[in-house]
Enzyme design. Structure first.
Site, PDB file in Angstrom:
ATOM      1  N   HIS A 218       0.806  -1.217   0.000  1.00  0.00           N
ATOM      2  CA  HIS A 218       0.000   0.000   0.000  1.00  0.00           C
ATOM      3  C   HIS A 218       0.843   1.272   0.000  1.00  0.00           C
ATOM      4  O   HIS A 218       0.349   2.339  -0.325  1.00  0.00           O
ATOM      5  CB  HIS A 218      -0.999   0.003   1.171  1.00  0.00           C
ATOM      6  CG  HIS A 218      -0.413   0.289   2.515  1.00  0.00           C
ATOM      7  ND1 HIS A 218      -0.129  -0.703   3.430  1.00  0.00           N
ATOM      8  CD2 HIS A 218      -0.072   1.443   3.118  1.00  0.00           C
ATOM      9  CE1 HIS A 218       0.346  -0.164   4.533  1.00  0.00           C
ATOM     10  NE2 HIS A 218       0.393   1.148   4.368  1.00  0.00           N
TER      11      HIS A 218
ATOM     12  N   ASP B 242      -0.045  -7.534   1.236  1.00  0.00           N
ATOM     13  CA  ASP B 242       0.361  -6.153   1.460  1.00  0.00           C
ATOM     14  C   ASP B 242       1.880  -6.023   1.561  1.00  0.00           C
ATOM     15  O   ASP B 242       2.407  -5.314   2.410  1.00  0.00           O
ATOM     16  CB  ASP B 242      -0.303  -5.563   2.709  1.00  0.00           C
ATOM     17  CG  ASP B 242      -0.181  -4.045   2.765  1.00  0.00           C
ATOM     18  OD1 ASP B 242       0.019  -3.423   1.701  1.00  0.00           O
ATOM     19  OD2 ASP B 242      -0.258  -3.481   3.877  1.00  0.00           O
TER      20      ASP B 242
ATOM     21  N   SER C  94       4.801   2.520   7.775  1.00  0.00           N
ATOM     22  CA  SER C  94       4.477   1.354   6.950  1.00  0.00           C
ATOM     23  C   SER C  94       5.699   0.831   6.215  1.00  0.00           C
ATOM     24  O   SER C  94       6.396   1.581   5.542  1.00  0.00           O
ATOM     25  CB  SER C  94       3.423   1.714   5.907  1.00  0.00           C
ATOM     26  OG  SER C  94       2.142   1.531   6.402  1.00  0.00           O
TER      27      SER C  94
END
Length: 283
Positions: A123, A153, A233
């Site tokens: 993402h 992901d 992230s």
């Protein structure tokens, strides 16, 4: 102000009991730095969770300071030597910079090889037209996506024209126990080289968050109270020996007075064994 992009305009999800009425109002959020400036989206999931995603600016990357040279603690039950862990792991963590035709944003990444293969979240780079990575020594180099998997992901990048990088060491995530001390490293809000510490709060949390389009992404996560924020992230969650036990990917962020909160000590990371089983397929 630097314009930033949101990986998903509305982020929502659940724990193992998604419909439980006791869940406080809030929202699930990916931790790649937010967001398109126009994206202010309220979401309500199953009557239990909801929230607002707002615009955040990404500050200039912070300069990290090397810690004193001391042994890394690896014995369970003793104090965590965060400075030694940081000194060992920071050279293996990069900032991932992404751009589309309308926005920019940042995430984090983990060095997989000396020639510049980098692991991050899908993402973080999904939809990006340009990708670069900023290394621990401050250099920024162009990068390309070698492979990405929306279902897990995860994505692997190739930084161009680099050599001699320090690859991270991965540990067996099956050995992680609730209460283990851990350290998270990444670029929250674009502040590169940020180090936070905490413990493993829970194991095998089923986390479900939106993917691209109407798809959702689910995985079994390690829950931690180490502070994780937008921009973390793709960065590592490491154990007391400075080994990667998980990749930071999402947070639960409650809302307050119609706004949004940062870390409240509920973060989620993809276990290293899940990651290692897929790295070879991604590039």
């Amino acid at each position: 102000m630097t314009e930033t992009r949101q990986d998903f305009p509305s982020l929502r999800g659940s724990l193992d009991e998604p419909a439980a009425p006791a869940v406080a109002p809030g929202f699930w959020r990916r931790t790649g730095t937010a967001v398109t400036m126009a994206a202010l989206v309220a979401a309500l999931v199953g009557g239990a969770t909801g929230g607002v995603v707002g615009a955040l600016s990404a500050p200039e990357a912070a300069t990290s300071t090397a810690a004193a040279s001391t042994p890394v603690v690896s014995t369970t039950g003793v104090s965590l030597n965060v400075s030694a862990i940081a000194e060992k792991v920071l050279p293996s963590v990069v900032q991932v910079n992404v751009a589309t035709s309308q926005s920019r944003g940042v995430g984090s990444g983990v060095v997989l090889s000396s020639d510049g293969r980098v692991l991050t979240n899908n993402h973080v780079v999904s939809g990006a037209q340009q990708v670069s990575v900023t290394l621990d020594d401050g250099r920024t180099v162009q990068a390309k996506v070698l492979g990405a998997d929306a279902d897990s992901d995860l994505a692997v990048l190739q930084a161009e024209g680099v050599s001699g990088l320090t690859a991270a060491t991965f540990a067996d995530s099956d050995s992680v126990r609730v209460g283990d001390q851990v350290v998270a490293i990444g670029s929250p809000e674009g502040l590169q080289g940020t180090v936070t510490s905490g413990i493993v709060s829970a194991l095998d949390r089923t986390v479900t968050v939106p993917g691209t389009g109407r798809r959702t992404v689910s995985y079994q996560a390690i829950q931690t109270d180490a502070s994780i924020n937008p921009g973390n992230s793709g960065g590592p969650l490491v154990n007391a020996a400075g080994e990667v036990v998980a990749i930071n990917s999402a947070i639960y962020s409650p809302t307050s007075d119609g706004g949004e909160a940062g870390s409240v000590g509920i973060g989620f990371s993809i276990p290293s064994n899940q990651v290692r089983s897929l790295i070879g397929d991604l590039g």
